[in-house]
Each structure stands twice: as structure tokens, then as C-alpha cells.
Write a protein that holds these residues in place. Structure first.
Motif, short mmCIF file in Angstrom:
data_model
loop_
_atom_site.label_atom_id
_atom_site.label_comp_id
_atom_site.label_asym_id
_atom_site.label_seq_id
_atom_site.Cartn_x
_atom_site.Cartn_y
_atom_site.Cartn_z
N PHE A 114 0.85 -1.18 0.00
CA PHE A 114 0.00 0.00 0.00
C PHE A 114 0.89 1.23 0.00
CE2 PHE A 114 -2.33 3.40 2.22
CZ PHE A 114 -3.44 3.49 1.38
N HIS A 115 0.60 2.17 -0.89
CA HIS A 115 1.39 3.39 -1.01
C HIS A 115 0.47 4.60 -0.85
CE1 HIS A 115 4.77 1.02 -2.57
NE2 HIS A 115 3.86 0.36 -3.28
N GLN A 116 0.97 5.62 -0.19
CA GLN A 116 0.17 6.83 0.01
C GLN A 116 1.05 8.06 -0.06
OE1 GLN A 116 0.11 6.98 4.89
NE2 GLN A 116 -1.80 6.78 3.82
N GLU A 117 0.40 9.22 -0.09
CA GLU A 117 1.11 10.49 -0.21
C GLU A 117 1.83 10.83 1.09
OE1 GLU A 117 -1.71 13.41 -1.29
OE2 GLU A 117 -2.29 12.44 -3.17
N THR A 118 2.89 11.62 0.96
CA THR A 118 3.64 12.09 2.12
C THR A 118 2.71 12.85 3.07
OG1 THR A 118 5.63 12.31 0.78
CG2 THR A 118 5.58 13.51 2.86
N GLY A 119 2.89 12.60 4.37
CA GLY A 119 2.15 13.36 5.37
C GLY A 119 0.85 12.74 5.81
N ARG A 120 0.45 11.62 5.19
CA ARG A 120 -0.79 10.97 5.59
C ARG A 120 -0.53 9.88 6.62
NH1 ARG A 120 -5.25 12.31 2.82
NH2 ARG A 120 -6.28 10.32 3.23
N ARG A 121 -1.61 9.36 7.19
CA ARG A 121 -1.55 8.35 8.25
C ARG A 121 -2.20 7.06 7.80
NH1 ARG A 121 -3.28 13.25 10.48
NH2 ARG A 121 -2.11 14.01 12.29
N ILE A 122 -1.80 5.96 8.42
CA ILE A 122 -2.44 4.65 8.20
C ILE A 122 -2.84 4.08 9.56
CG2 ILE A 122 -2.18 2.29 7.38
CD1 ILE A 122 0.01 3.32 5.47
N PHE A 123 -4.09 3.69 9.67
CA PHE A 123 -4.54 2.90 10.82
C PHE A 123 -4.77 1.47 10.34
CE2 PHE A 123 -7.45 0.96 13.77
CZ PHE A 123 -6.99 1.39 15.01
N PHE A 124 -4.14 0.50 10.99
CA PHE A 124 -4.19 -0.90 10.57
C PHE A 124 -4.75 -1.73 11.71
CE2 PHE A 124 -2.72 -5.10 9.52
CZ PHE A 124 -2.69 -5.13 8.12
N PHE A 125 -5.72 -2.60 11.41
CA PHE A 125 -6.40 -3.39 12.44
C PHE A 125 -6.60 -4.82 11.93
CE2 PHE A 125 -10.33 -4.70 14.73
CZ PHE A 125 -9.92 -4.48 16.04
N VAL A 126 -6.05 -5.78 12.68
CA VAL A 126 -6.17 -7.19 12.28
C VAL A 126 -7.49 -7.75 12.80
CG1 VAL A 126 -5.13 -9.48 12.40
CG2 VAL A 126 -3.67 -7.45 12.36
N LEU A 127 -8.32 -8.19 11.88
CA LEU A 127 -9.60 -8.80 12.25
C LEU A 127 -9.42 -10.26 12.65
CD1 LEU A 127 -11.72 -7.31 9.33
CD2 LEU A 127 -11.68 -6.53 11.71
N GLU A 128 -8.66 -11.00 11.86
CA GLU A 128 -8.37 -12.41 12.14
C GLU A 128 -6.98 -12.73 11.62
OE1 GLU A 128 -10.42 -14.27 13.83
OE2 GLU A 128 -12.26 -13.08 13.70
N GLY A 129 -6.31 -13.72 12.25
CA GLY A 129 -5.04 -14.21 11.74
C GLY A 129 -3.83 -13.43 12.23
N GLU A 130 -2.79 -13.46 11.44
CA GLU A 130 -1.51 -12.86 11.82
C GLU A 130 -0.82 -12.29 10.59
OE1 GLU A 130 2.81 -14.29 13.74
OE2 GLU A 130 1.12 -15.68 13.60
N VAL A 131 -0.26 -11.09 10.73
CA VAL A 131 0.43 -10.44 9.62
C VAL A 131 1.76 -9.88 10.10
CG1 VAL A 131 -1.75 -9.82 8.49
CG2 VAL A 131 -0.60 -8.16 9.99
N ILE A 132 2.62 -9.61 9.12
CA ILE A 132 3.87 -8.89 9.36
C ILE A 132 3.86 -7.64 8.49
CG2 ILE A 132 6.39 -8.96 9.25
CD1 ILE A 132 6.23 -11.99 9.45
#
Length: 233
Positions: free
Chosen positions: A178-196
Motif C-alpha cells: 500500500f502506497h500513500q502520499e507524504t504526510g498521511r496516516r495509516i490505521f491498521f487493524f487485524v480482524l483475524e489471523g496474523e500479519v507482518i
């Protein structure tokens, strides 16, 4: 920068008919250092027992999104709108100048689990409105599927804020970027499973990350995973 919040660190409120886990300050849980992330103000992970729910109550000047993960959620409000949402459906309510609504579990035998998200709007004084949309869960497979956005069109709930909510289901050992513009934020939330994330940050079920100063995010599933990603100003 990655700020990781473990599932067990969330505040838990158990009222019998309702069990909630709060990711931000809400109701009796007050932490001045955890009030918001950009315009994101609330993420409650709610479980409501059969035939119970939130009775009619007012809101103002907030964009409120409900994502049902399991069961049924029935909405009614003072604008005359009424709908039942299940997994695969999204509801967005703009409280604007003021609205009264209720959210209840209409099932007689199954609990409902849903995410309640609040965002501050870009502008105040909006006319209250309600929208229910549907998405195809199959399109979450190894992809980022927009379900709420100011910028995406058909089949995506419109929100009065410069953000997009994505849902995804990622197979083991698969990855997404996932790529976004400079200065923005990402909120990430795991619903199920496991990620890196970015080869370094391990997140399990219901863990979350608040990410800043990071324009490129790599997401890899350790085992089958479902997650929510929110692109925020």
C-alpha cells in the motif's frame, strides 16, 4: 513510525448484554494521550447479545461507520431510515446538525459483533444522512477492497472526510503493498489471523498499528488473515 497496540491492551467494558473493547478514549475510559488519530476518534469492537442493543440516543457533528463482522445489526433513526446489516454490508451515518438513532441486534439467538468507527467530518453543519451499501467479500481476497471513501464511487459508502477504509483477506505467505502520499496516516487493524508489516512488525488478531511518516507499507500474512486498513489525513 509504527505505534503498535496489542489487543489485550484495549480497554474492556462488560455490561452483560454488551461487551466492548475500546481502541480510543470512550465513555468511562478516559486517556488524554489516546483521544484520536488524525480525524479518527472512535473504534469500538462491540458484541451485543440477542434482542438487545443501543436504544434511541442523539449524535451531532460526527461521521459514524458500522462494519458487521458476524450476525445482524438493525438501524433506525430520526430521518426515517431503517435497515438491517450483516457481513458484506456497510452503514454510514452523518450525524451533522443532529440525529437520534438506535442500533440493536434483531436476532433471537445469535449475538452480533460489529466495529463502530467515528470520524470527525471535514465540515460542520451538514444535514444528517444515512447510507447502507454492500460489498462482495470475494473481492477482499488478496486485495485491498475500498468499502468507505470520499474518493471511490459505486458500491462504496461515501464519507464526509478525506479517508478510505479498506478490507482485505490475505492468504498465507501472500503479500500486498500500500502506497500513500507524504504526510498521511495509516490505521491498521487485524480482524483475524496474523500479519507482518514491513518485514518487522508482527500483529495478531485484534492488534492494531498507527503508522506515520511511512509512504509504503508491505503486508504479509503469516497465516490466513483478515484486516482493515484506513488511509487518513
Amino acid at each position: 513510525m509504527f505505534d503498535i497496540y496489542k489487543a489485550e491492551e484495549r480497554y474492556t467494558a462488560d455490561h452483560g448484554w454488551l461487551k466492548s473493547n475500546f481502541s480510543f478514549s470512550f465513555a468511562e475510559y478516559y486517556d488524554p494521550s489516546n483521544m484520536q488519530f488524525g480525524p479518527m476518534r472512535v473504534l469500538n469492537d462491540d458484541i451485543v447479545q440477542p434482542l438487545r442493543g443501543f436504544g434511541a440516543h442523539p449524535h451531532r457533528e460526527m461521521e459514524i461507520v458500522s462494519i458487521v463482522l458476524k450476525g445482524q445489526l438493525k438501524h433506525e433513526d430520526s430521518t426515517g431510515k431503517s435497515a438491517v446489516t450483516t457481513f458484506g454490508g456497510i452503514q454510514r451515518m452523518s450525524a451533522g446538525t443532529g440525529v437520534v438513532h438506535s442500533e440493536v441486534n434483531p436476532s433471537g439467538d445469535e449475538e452480533v459483533n460489529f466495529l463502530q468507527l467515528w470520524f470527525m467530518p471535514e465540515e460542520y453543519g451538514l444535514t444528517p444522512s444515512y447510507e447502507r451499501t454492500d460489498f462482495d467479500p470475494a473481492k477482499m481476497k488478496n486485495a485491498l477492497l475500498p468499502v468507505v471513501s470520499k474518493h471511490h464511487g459505486e458500491d462504496v459508502a461515501y464519507i464526509h472526510q478525506d479517508l478510505t477504509i479498506y478490507l482485505s483477506e490475505l492468504e498465507p505467505e501472500k503479500d500486498l503493498s500500500f502506497h500513500q502520499e507524504t504526510g498521511r496516516r495509516i490505521f491498521f487493524f487485524v480482524l483475524e489471523g496474523e500479519v507482518i508489516l514491513n518485514q518487522d512488525h508482527h500483529l495478531n488478531r485484534r492488534d492494531s498499528a498507527r503508522i506515520t511518516e511511512t509512504e509504503s507499507l508491505q503486508i504479509k500474512a503469516v497465516k490466513n488473515a483478515k484486516f482493515m486498513l484506513i488511509d487518513l489525513p
